[in-house]
Design a protein around this motif. Structure first.
Motif, mmCIF file in Angstrom:
data_model
loop_
_atom_site.group_PDB
_atom_site.id
_atom_site.type_symbol
_atom_site.label_atom_id
_atom_site.label_comp_id
_atom_site.label_asym_id
_atom_site.label_seq_id
_atom_site.Cartn_x
_atom_site.Cartn_y
_atom_site.Cartn_z
ATOM 1 N N GLY A 121 61.979 31.696 108.198
ATOM 2 C CA GLY A 121 60.475 31.289 108.038
ATOM 3 C C GLY A 121 58.947 32.052 108.824
ATOM 4 N N LEU A 122 60.035 32.882 110.218
ATOM 5 C CA LEU A 122 58.735 33.575 111.030
ATOM 6 C C LEU A 122 58.414 35.033 109.441
ATOM 7 N N ARG A 123 58.929 35.549 108.900
ATOM 8 C CA ARG A 123 59.304 37.047 108.262
ATOM 9 C C ARG A 123 58.590 36.689 106.615
ATOM 10 N N GLU A 124 59.079 35.267 106.148
ATOM 11 C CA GLU A 124 58.238 34.768 105.467
ATOM 12 C C GLU A 124 57.299 34.547 105.286
ATOM 13 N N ILE A 125 56.588 33.535 106.989
ATOM 14 C CA ILE A 125 55.311 32.793 106.805
ATOM 15 C C ILE A 125 54.198 34.650 107.364
#
Length: 314
Positions: free
Chosen positions: A276-280
């Protein structure tokens, strides 16, 4: 832009061996009130092998360093956790560095902080300063951040090369800003994104205002972590607004990522958090991504290359 694929330092996690009975809240009854609700699932050993197993579940994620943060070890053995975690780190290589615990307004705090600083992996301390249960009570119920005796202990940190890990509700971050302004040589890192548990429009607006106040102090940094919501799976869509607002307010030069494992395993998976953090953050520049996921934590915690589990690319 594309999602980050470089090395990662997990800037906030815990380890424990319950056979040592070091953490009363994990072994005693009754269980304590907890911000994530029922925490019985983490009342089990969590050791370096468990942590490394969790990091390995995230495809393409290369965690090569980590920061251990104190776990509310029994107070009658105040330095026992420091001795234990250093033995663990020496034997396993995990964690890279350590944050200990100190009661900053206690008698003998000078000797206690000196003893912590003598441990080679020690980088800071955490002392949760309390606070009001709701924003409306913040003015009437200040935290220890405003207490003169507590500040005397706090003043001893910087000369020993230590910083403060600050876990406090966002409605007390104005006190943190005042503290940081009074002690500009002492670094503070706000834990768990300032605890934005109330995701209503009013709650998020208050959280953003509080972050902006404390972000004005250049000696304050932020960990983007600890943003689980009880009963709600961690997804990029759920967390996008909080993460991007935090990065916008503090800037990518003063933010770092962390899992808060195994605590956040109550409502999230390790792979899910970092996916999620990499996508955001996929729209950040490559330099901003590397700062957020690796460089900032390495610099803030002074992590030498021999404390990383693998050599990062130049």
């Amino acid at each position: 832009m594309s999602a980050y694929t470089g090395p990662v330092i997990d800037a906030h996690h815990h380890l424990w061996d319950l056979s040592l009975r070091g953490q009363p809240w994990l072994v005693d009854e009754p269980m304590i009130p907890f911000r994530y609700g029922d925490y019985s699932a983490i009342r089990r050993d969590y050791l370096p092998a468990d942590f490394r197993s969790d990091t390995a579940t995230a495809p393409g994620l290369r965690v090569i360093g980590s920061v251990f943060v104190e776990t509310e070890w029994r107070r009658e053995d105040s330095l026992g956790e420091m001795a234990w975690i250093h033995e663990v780190a020496e034997r396993t290589g995990v964690p890279s560095v350590v944050t200990g615990h100190a009661v900053l307004d206690s008698p003998g705090i000078a000797e206690h902080l000196a003893a912590i600083a003598a441990f080679p992996l020690a980088r800071g301390i955490r002392h949760k300063p309390g606070g009001a249960a709701v924003p409306e009570r913040a003015a009437a119920e200040p935290t220890l951040l405003s207490d003169a005796r507590w500040r005397e202990g706090f003043a001893r940190l910087a000369p020993l090369g230590l910083h403060l890990e600050l876990q406090v509700p966002w409605w007390h971050l104005h006190e943190a800003a005042d503290l940081a302004g009074a002690f500009e040589a002492t670094r503070i890192i706000v834990n768990h994104t300032g605890l934005p548990a109330d995701r209503s429009p009013e709650g998020l607006a208050g959280w953003r205002r509080a972050l902006r106040v404390v972000a004005e102090r250049p000696n304050v940094h932020l960990k983007v972590s600890g943003i689980d919501l009880p009963g709600v799976p961690w997804t990029a869509d759920l967390q996008r607004e909080v993460v991007l607002d935090a990065l916008d307010i503090f800037g990518t030069a003063r933010c770092m990522v962390a899992s808060n494992f195994p605590v956040d395993s109550l409502w999230a998976t390790y792979a899910g958090i970092f996916a999620g953090l990499r996508e955001i953050t996929a729209d950040l520049s490559a330099d901003e991504q590397r700062a957020f996921f690796f460089d900032n934590a390495r610099a803030f915690y002074r992590i030498d290359e021999d404390r990383l589990w693998d050599r990062p690319p130049d």
